[in-house]
Write a protein that holds these residues in place. Structure first.
Motif, mmCIF file in Angstrom:
data_model
loop_
_atom_site.group_PDB
_atom_site.id
_atom_site.type_symbol
_atom_site.label_atom_id
_atom_site.label_comp_id
_atom_site.label_asym_id
_atom_site.label_seq_id
_atom_site.Cartn_x
_atom_site.Cartn_y
_atom_site.Cartn_z
ATOM 1 N N MET A 26 -29.750 16.605 -20.886
ATOM 2 C CA MET A 26 -31.255 16.352 -20.977
ATOM 3 C C MET A 26 -31.599 15.044 -21.900
ATOM 4 O O MET A 26 -32.551 14.378 -21.518
ATOM 5 C CB MET A 26 -31.731 17.451 -21.834
ATOM 6 N N THR A 27 -30.810 14.640 -22.949
ATOM 7 C CA THR A 27 -31.005 13.332 -23.615
ATOM 8 C C THR A 27 -30.818 12.001 -22.359
ATOM 9 O O THR A 27 -31.664 11.174 -22.467
ATOM 10 C CB THR A 27 -29.902 13.172 -24.645
ATOM 11 N N GLY A 28 -29.972 12.398 -21.555
ATOM 12 C CA GLY A 28 -29.581 11.415 -20.483
ATOM 13 C C GLY A 28 -30.943 11.353 -19.761
ATOM 14 O O GLY A 28 -31.479 10.062 -19.060
ATOM 15 N N TYR A 29 -31.533 12.150 -19.098
ATOM 16 C CA TYR A 29 -32.825 12.394 -18.353
ATOM 17 C C TYR A 29 -33.778 11.773 -19.198
ATOM 18 O O TYR A 29 -34.798 10.904 -18.841
ATOM 19 C CB TYR A 29 -33.298 13.806 -18.060
ATOM 20 N N GLN A 30 -34.178 12.110 -20.337
ATOM 21 C CA GLN A 30 -35.116 11.506 -21.193
ATOM 22 C C GLN A 30 -35.136 9.870 -21.473
ATOM 23 O O GLN A 30 -35.741 9.220 -21.338
ATOM 24 C CB GLN A 30 -35.235 11.993 -22.799
ATOM 25 N N THR A 31 -33.764 9.555 -21.533
ATOM 26 C CA THR A 31 -33.594 8.072 -21.527
ATOM 27 C C THR A 31 -33.657 7.321 -20.355
ATOM 28 O O THR A 31 -34.568 6.579 -20.410
ATOM 29 C CB THR A 31 -31.957 8.012 -21.964
ATOM 30 N N MET A 32 -33.461 7.976 -19.217
ATOM 31 C CA MET A 32 -33.829 7.437 -17.751
ATOM 32 C C MET A 32 -35.303 7.207 -17.544
ATOM 33 O O MET A 32 -36.019 6.430 -17.013
ATOM 34 C CB MET A 32 -33.113 8.137 -16.761
ATOM 35 N N THR A 33 -35.930 8.366 -18.070
ATOM 36 C CA THR A 33 -37.306 8.464 -17.717
ATOM 37 C C THR A 33 -38.173 7.691 -18.598
ATOM 38 O O THR A 33 -38.970 6.678 -18.335
ATOM 39 C CB THR A 33 -37.912 9.933 -18.051
#
Length: 120
Positions: A26-33
């Motif tokens: 989820m942190t990876g998704y937040q970073t990409m977004t």
């Protein structure tokens, strides 16, 4: 140009909800977004509920058929999407590679057809 980045994975292929690995995902998704937003290419994106919530509609010979489930039997399922406005396919592909699910699933990148430029 707009691109739709469709996120596919097999059920159970990724980290399990509630685990530290899921938090990292989820942190990876937040970073990409955040990166897509900061670069002004983000136009939308959402995760989808599970395939058990899907309903498929088909019209055959004028008759509407409604069935539970996704439109096809497949191991990988559409789990979410990003809609990005990128300068070209290469930029869209670079964002697709940053989507965490690409590590255990796949990301399909397709340009959006601009129908406003089609003459009748």
């Amino acid at each position: 140009m707009q691109y739709l980045l469709m996120i596919y994975s097999a059920q159970g292929a990724g980290p399990e909800y509630g685990t530290p690995e899921f938090g990292k995902l989820m942190t990876g998704y937040q970073t990409m977004t955040a990166e897509a937003r900061d670069n002004n290419v983000f136009e939308g994106g959402e995760p989808l509920q599970g395939i058990e919530t899907a309903t498929t509609v088909r019209v055959r010979n004028g008759k509407t058929e409604i069935t539970d489930g996704p439109f096809a039997e497949t191991k990988e399922q559409l789990g979410g999407y990003y809609l990005l406005n990128c300068k070209d396919l290469d930029e869209a592909l670079s964002y697709a590679a940053k989507i965490p699910t690409a590590e255990f699933g796949s990301i399909e990148v397709r340009p959006i057809w601009d129908l406003t430029s089609v003459s009748e």
